[in-house]
Motif scaffolding. Structure first.
Motif, short mmCIF file in Angstrom:
data_model
loop_
_atom_site.label_atom_id
_atom_site.label_comp_id
_atom_site.label_asym_id
_atom_site.label_seq_id
_atom_site.Cartn_x
_atom_site.Cartn_y
_atom_site.Cartn_z
N LEU A 48 0.83 -1.21 0.00
CA LEU A 48 0.00 0.00 0.00
C LEU A 48 0.86 1.25 0.00
CD1 LEU A 48 -2.52 -1.18 2.72
CD2 LEU A 48 -3.06 -0.81 0.31
N LEU A 49 0.34 2.28 -0.62
CA LEU A 49 0.96 3.60 -0.60
C LEU A 49 0.05 4.48 0.24
CD1 LEU A 49 3.36 5.12 -1.91
CD2 LEU A 49 1.79 5.82 -3.71
N ARG A 50 0.61 5.11 1.28
CA ARG A 50 -0.18 5.92 2.20
C ARG A 50 0.50 7.27 2.43
NH1 ARG A 50 -3.96 2.72 5.03
NH2 ARG A 50 -3.35 0.58 5.33
N ILE A 51 -0.32 8.21 2.88
CA ILE A 51 0.21 9.48 3.37
C ILE A 51 0.22 9.38 4.89
CG2 ILE A 51 -0.18 11.95 3.63
CD1 ILE A 51 -1.34 12.00 0.86
N GLY A 52 1.39 9.54 5.47
CA GLY A 52 1.55 9.43 6.91
C GLY A 52 1.46 10.76 7.60
N ALA A 53 1.81 10.73 8.87
CA ALA A 53 1.82 11.95 9.68
C ALA A 53 2.79 12.96 9.07
CB ALA A 53 2.23 11.61 11.11
N GLY A 54 2.38 14.17 9.00
CA GLY A 54 3.23 15.21 8.45
C GLY A 54 3.27 15.23 6.94
N GLY A 55 2.37 14.47 6.30
CA GLY A 55 2.29 14.48 4.84
C GLY A 55 3.32 13.63 4.13
N THR A 56 4.05 12.80 4.87
CA THR A 56 5.04 11.94 4.24
C THR A 56 4.36 10.77 3.54
OG1 THR A 56 5.33 10.63 6.24
CG2 THR A 56 6.82 12.50 5.94
N ILE A 57 4.87 10.40 2.39
CA ILE A 57 4.32 9.26 1.65
C ILE A 57 5.21 8.06 1.92
CG2 ILE A 57 3.85 8.33 -0.64
CD1 ILE A 57 3.12 11.14 -1.53
N SER A 58 4.58 6.94 2.26
CA SER A 58 5.35 5.73 2.55
C SER A 58 4.60 4.51 2.04
CB SER A 58 5.61 5.61 4.05
OG SER A 58 4.39 5.48 4.75
N ARG A 59 5.30 3.40 2.01
CA ARG A 59 4.71 2.12 1.65
C ARG A 59 4.49 1.32 2.92
NH1 ARG A 59 4.63 1.95 -3.68
NH2 ARG A 59 6.24 3.04 -4.85
N THR A 60 3.39 0.57 2.93
CA THR A 60 3.05 -0.18 4.13
C THR A 60 2.25 -1.42 3.76
OG1 THR A 60 2.13 0.05 6.36
CG2 THR A 60 0.94 1.14 4.58
N LEU A 61 1.91 -2.19 4.77
CA LEU A 61 1.13 -3.41 4.59
C LEU A 61 -0.26 -3.20 5.19
CD1 LEU A 61 3.95 -5.85 5.74
CD2 LEU A 61 3.27 -5.31 3.39
N VAL A 62 -1.16 -4.12 4.91
CA VAL A 62 -2.49 -4.10 5.52
C VAL A 62 -2.28 -4.30 7.03
CG1 VAL A 62 -4.69 -5.31 5.71
CG2 VAL A 62 -3.63 -4.97 3.46
N SER A 63 -2.88 -3.44 7.83
CA SER A 63 -2.65 -3.50 9.27
C SER A 63 -3.80 -2.84 10.01
CB SER A 63 -1.34 -2.76 9.60
OG SER A 63 -1.11 -2.75 10.97
N GLY A 64 -4.09 -3.36 11.20
CA GLY A 64 -5.09 -2.72 12.03
C GLY A 64 -5.33 -3.46 13.33
N ARG A 65 -6.01 -2.78 14.25
CA ARG A 65 -6.29 -3.33 15.58
C ARG A 65 -7.33 -4.44 15.52
NH1 ARG A 65 -7.07 2.23 17.12
NH2 ARG A 65 -9.24 1.69 17.23
N VAL A 66 -7.24 -5.32 16.51
CA VAL A 66 -8.28 -6.30 16.79
C VAL A 66 -9.15 -5.67 17.86
CG1 VAL A 66 -8.80 -8.61 17.65
CG2 VAL A 66 -6.75 -8.22 16.25
N MET A 67 -10.45 -5.58 17.59
CA MET A 67 -11.35 -4.96 18.55
C MET A 67 -11.72 -5.93 19.67
SD MET A 67 -13.93 -2.64 16.23
CE MET A 67 -14.84 -4.04 15.64
N HIS A 68 -12.17 -5.37 20.77
CA HIS A 68 -12.67 -6.17 21.90
C HIS A 68 -13.80 -7.08 21.39
CE1 HIS A 68 -13.85 -7.23 25.93
NE2 HIS A 68 -15.09 -6.87 25.65
N HIS A 69 -13.71 -8.35 21.72
CA HIS A 69 -14.73 -9.35 21.40
C HIS A 69 -14.79 -9.65 19.90
CE1 HIS A 69 -18.46 -11.67 22.13
NE2 HIS A 69 -17.88 -11.81 23.31
#
Length: 178
Positions: A48-69
């Motif tokens: 993935l191509l994303r815009i990060g904090a401060g407007g920086t562009i970076s590459r990343t993977l699919v990621s996210g939190r596991v919710m309660h329950h």
């Protein structure tokens, strides 16, 4: 973003999440989307191509939190759909054994994985996708690389926080060490 509680059970307000992050590790799932040929060999890796904090562009993977329950399988499918779109057709493995467990620390240098916001533990999976991937939410694009391109210093250098290390571990797990 407001501090109002989401209507979906399991979500925390911004203040509650900040307080939790300051006191305990948060569980995440991460996925390396791959395309495979008829024999199951990995032919390409989705980054993935994303815009990060401060407007920086970076590459990343699919990621996210596991919710309660929430089951890990459900969290993985939710984040794959959120990042890759509803017709990506991910094939989540029948056994949810991750290829690795990545531990992110707010202090850089303890492990190769760094997240300045929190101490997080992430279960990482390699997930074949067969459908049409159209990034949604905060992802700008999804680029498919050959395994050799994904392992290149150019791509690795654009993956902050240890995602490049995680990608190399995924490649090694499927027998594609470069």
């Amino acid at each position: 973003m407001s501090d109002m509680t989401e209507t979906t059970p399991g979500w925390l307000t911004t203040d509650e999440l900040d307080a939790a992050r300051a006191q305990m590790p948060i569980l995440y799932v991460e996925a390396v989307p791959v395309r495979v040929d008829d024999s199951g060999e990995v032919t390409s890796i989705g980054v993935l191509l994303r815009i990060g904090a401060g407007g920086t562009i970076s590459r990343t993977l699919v990621s996210g939190r596991v919710m309660h329950h929430e089951r890990v399988r459900d969290a993985l499918l939710r984040h794959l759909e959120k990042d890759l779109g509803p017709v990506a057709l991910p094939r989540v493995p029948a056994s949810l054994q991750p290829f690795t467990v990545a531990e992110y620390f707010p202090t850089a240098g303890i492990t190769p994985f760094h997240d300045p916001r929190q101490h997080a533990v992430s279960l990482a999976y390699i997930v074949p996708v067969a459908g049409d991937c159209r990034p949604r939410q905060d992802a700008l694009d999804l680029v498919w690389f050959s395994p050799q391109e994904a392992a290149s210093p150019a791509v690795q250098g654009e993956m902050p926080g240890g995602h490049g290390v995680l990608l190399r571990q995924a490649l090694a797990h499927v027998g594609l060490a470069y």
